[in-house]
Design an enzyme around this catalytic site. Structure first.
Site, short mmCIF file in Angstrom:
data_model
loop_
_atom_site.label_atom_id
_atom_site.label_comp_id
_atom_site.label_asym_id
_atom_site.label_seq_id
_atom_site.Cartn_x
_atom_site.Cartn_y
_atom_site.Cartn_z
N GLY A 247 0.76 -1.25 0.00
CA GLY A 247 0.00 0.00 0.00
C GLY A 247 0.78 1.29 0.00
N GLU A 285 4.22 -6.52 1.04
CA GLU A 285 3.60 -6.92 -0.22
C GLU A 285 3.38 -5.74 -1.16
OE1 GLU A 285 0.05 -8.49 1.38
OE2 GLU A 285 1.05 -10.06 2.51
N PRO A 286 4.43 -5.09 -1.62
CA PRO A 286 4.26 -3.92 -2.50
C PRO A 286 3.76 -4.31 -3.89
CG PRO A 286 6.57 -4.49 -2.33
CD PRO A 286 5.85 -5.38 -1.35
N GLY A 287 2.99 -3.44 -4.47
CA GLY A 287 2.57 -3.59 -5.86
C GLY A 287 2.85 -2.30 -6.59
N ARG A 288 2.00 -1.29 -6.32
CA ARG A 288 2.10 0.01 -6.97
C ARG A 288 3.49 0.63 -6.84
NH1 ARG A 288 -2.42 3.44 -7.09
NH2 ARG A 288 -3.23 2.18 -5.38
N ARG A 325 -8.90 4.35 -13.79
CA ARG A 325 -8.82 4.91 -12.45
C ARG A 325 -9.37 6.34 -12.33
NH1 ARG A 325 -4.34 5.76 -10.36
NH2 ARG A 325 -4.86 5.28 -8.21
N TYR A 329 -12.47 6.38 -9.58
CA TYR A 329 -12.45 7.08 -8.29
C TYR A 329 -11.63 8.37 -8.31
CZ TYR A 329 -8.71 3.52 -7.81
OH TYR A 329 -7.65 2.66 -8.01
N CYS A 355 -17.73 6.06 -25.00
CA CYS A 355 -19.09 6.62 -24.97
C CYS A 355 -19.58 6.83 -23.54
CB CYS A 355 -20.03 5.71 -25.74
SG CYS A 355 -19.62 5.54 -27.47
N TYR A 384 -1.81 -0.99 -12.27
CA TYR A 384 -3.26 -1.13 -12.40
C TYR A 384 -3.84 -0.71 -13.75
CZ TYR A 384 -2.87 -2.12 -7.49
OH TYR A 384 -2.49 -2.68 -6.30
#
Length: 425
Positions: A247, A285-288, A325, A329, A355, A384
């Protein structure tokens, strides 16, 4: 902005380049939209995690790449070579990891609604651990391990009841969440697991959210985990592993000021040293934060218009299909126009081609007024964007190019119209 948002090898020398390769040439060679990944940035981020924990945590640790952020075979192979493990959340992600040549023991499987077929696949593959999210999942694992007379390691995901200052859609640590169990139920589940022949309890897992800038929430999590650790120890329950999740945030705009990976390792390690010592294997647990900055997306300008007194629009050949994204949000991005237009700067909105009125990539963007056919780059799109791609309006998934030592290598082919019919009868 250079240091926080651009990939490491992105620079201007007569024209904009990435590791010596012309952005314009990449667009013309592979077509647009195009995802571009800088290998050097990937490796730098992986080494930052490994070296930081090695420096401050005085025991074993595991850095697991959250595959959901960028599930591409070659990216997984790069991280595997750098010594990372892998976190999956579906049977599909497990299949991708194994297809990339990842040792099954380096894979951990989390998620709140694992099917019995996914769990059976994980057990047959003998993965490193399944992260149990709820009691129904425990019952499924019990049934499967008894059926196959096969053991599996498990962690239990708990709800730490920690609120974080991030978008409500990417918070996971508060008490009202679909992920994990309240702490009192964790104790109950551990007691059940201790009676099982084939389920081996290894430790605890927690995750508090995504795109986090405040490291203090991780130290607060360390305090929560430490208290549970001590309670379990006093009850003669051994804890071999504990995960603080992932995170950690990255910069998407020049106003973003994310923390350093080394600061996370230092502060969390220090907090555990103060509370319970470094007597367990620590997992993150890194992702981004591993892949986000490494990626850019190249678009082509397809149309322009001005509504006098209201707004100017510039539309590109992609949008919410390749980057949902902003529409989903309100995520914000930085961009750069590549143009020969020498006009003064103006403010306009960058719109996608789909559209939906909400298909807007960036509002109130300031740069030169573009020519038709110019190229636009959006930054920090390594995380992502590829994995959340949709076929809305029957758009084609972009190709993915890896930049390595001054060479461009196609690692995912662009979709064709024929791919849109795959599986249809």
């Amino acid at each position: 902005m250079q240091n926080k948002i651009y990939p490491e090898t992105f620079y201007f020398q007569d024209e904009w380049k990435i590791d010596g390769i012309s952005i314009k040439n990449l667009a013309e060679k592979y077509g647009t939209p195009l995802y571009v990944i800088d290998k050097k940035t990937l490796i730098t981020q992986a080494q930052k995690y490994i070296n930081s924990w090695k420096k401050y945590y005085k025991n074993k640790f595991k850095v697991l790449f959250a595959i959901k952020a960028l599930p591409i075979l070659e990216v997984i192979r790069i991280f595997h070579k750098e010594g990372l493990g892998f976190l999956v959340s579906t049977g599909g992600e497990l299949f991708i990891a194994r297809s990339a040549g990842v040792d099954s023991h380096k894979v951990y499987f989390h998620g709140n609604a694992k099917s019995i077929h996914e769990l059976e696949y994980a057990i047959k593959e003998n993965i490193g651990a399944i992260i149990i999210d709820n009691f129904d999942e425990y019952e499924k694992i019990k049934f499967l391990t008894d059926k196959h007379s096969t053991s599996i390691n498990v962690l239990i995901r708990l709800i730490p009841n920690i609120e974080v200052s991030t978008h409500k859609s990417i918070r996971t640590g508060q008490i009202d969440t679909k992920f994990g169990l309240p702490i009192n139920q964790v104790y109950e589940l551990i007691e059940r697991i201790k009676k099982e022949k084939y389920i081996d309890f290894k430790g605890l897992h927690a995750h508090i959210g995504s795109q986090i800038f405040d490291i203090s929430v991780y130290t607060k999590l360390a305090e929560v985990l430490s208290e549970i650790y001590n309670n379990l120890k006093s009850a003669n329950t051994n804890i071999e592993e504990m995960s603080i999740g992932g995170g950690l945030g990255i910069a998407y705009t020049k106003d973003d000021n994310p923390p350093e990976i080394e600061d996370l390792a230092y502060q969390v390690s220090q907090k555990f040293e103060e509370t319970i010592g470094h007597h367990f294997t620590l997992i993150c647990e890194p992702g981004r934060s591993l892949v986000g900055r490494a990626g850019i997306t190249i678009y082509k300008i397809e149309s322009r218009k001005e509504i006098p007194g209201i707004r100017k629009y510039v539309s590109v050949d992609g949008g919410m299909s390749d980057n949902i994204r902003p529409s989903l949000y309100g995520a914000k991005y930085s961009a750069l126009l590549i143009t020969s237009n020498e006009s003064t700067n103006t403010i306009y909105t960058i719109a996608g081609k789909h559209c939906e009125s909400g298909d807007i990539l960036i509002r109130d963007f300031e740069d030169k007024w573009p020519n038709y056919g110019d190229y636009l780059i959006t930054f920090s799109t390594g995380a992502y964007n590829f994995s959340m791609f949709t076929w809305y309006n029957a758009t084609l998934r972009p190709g993915v190019v890896l930049i390595e030592n001054g060479k461009d290598i196609l690692i995912v082919k662009r979709d064709t119209y024929e791919d849109l019919l795959r599986g249809q009868i």
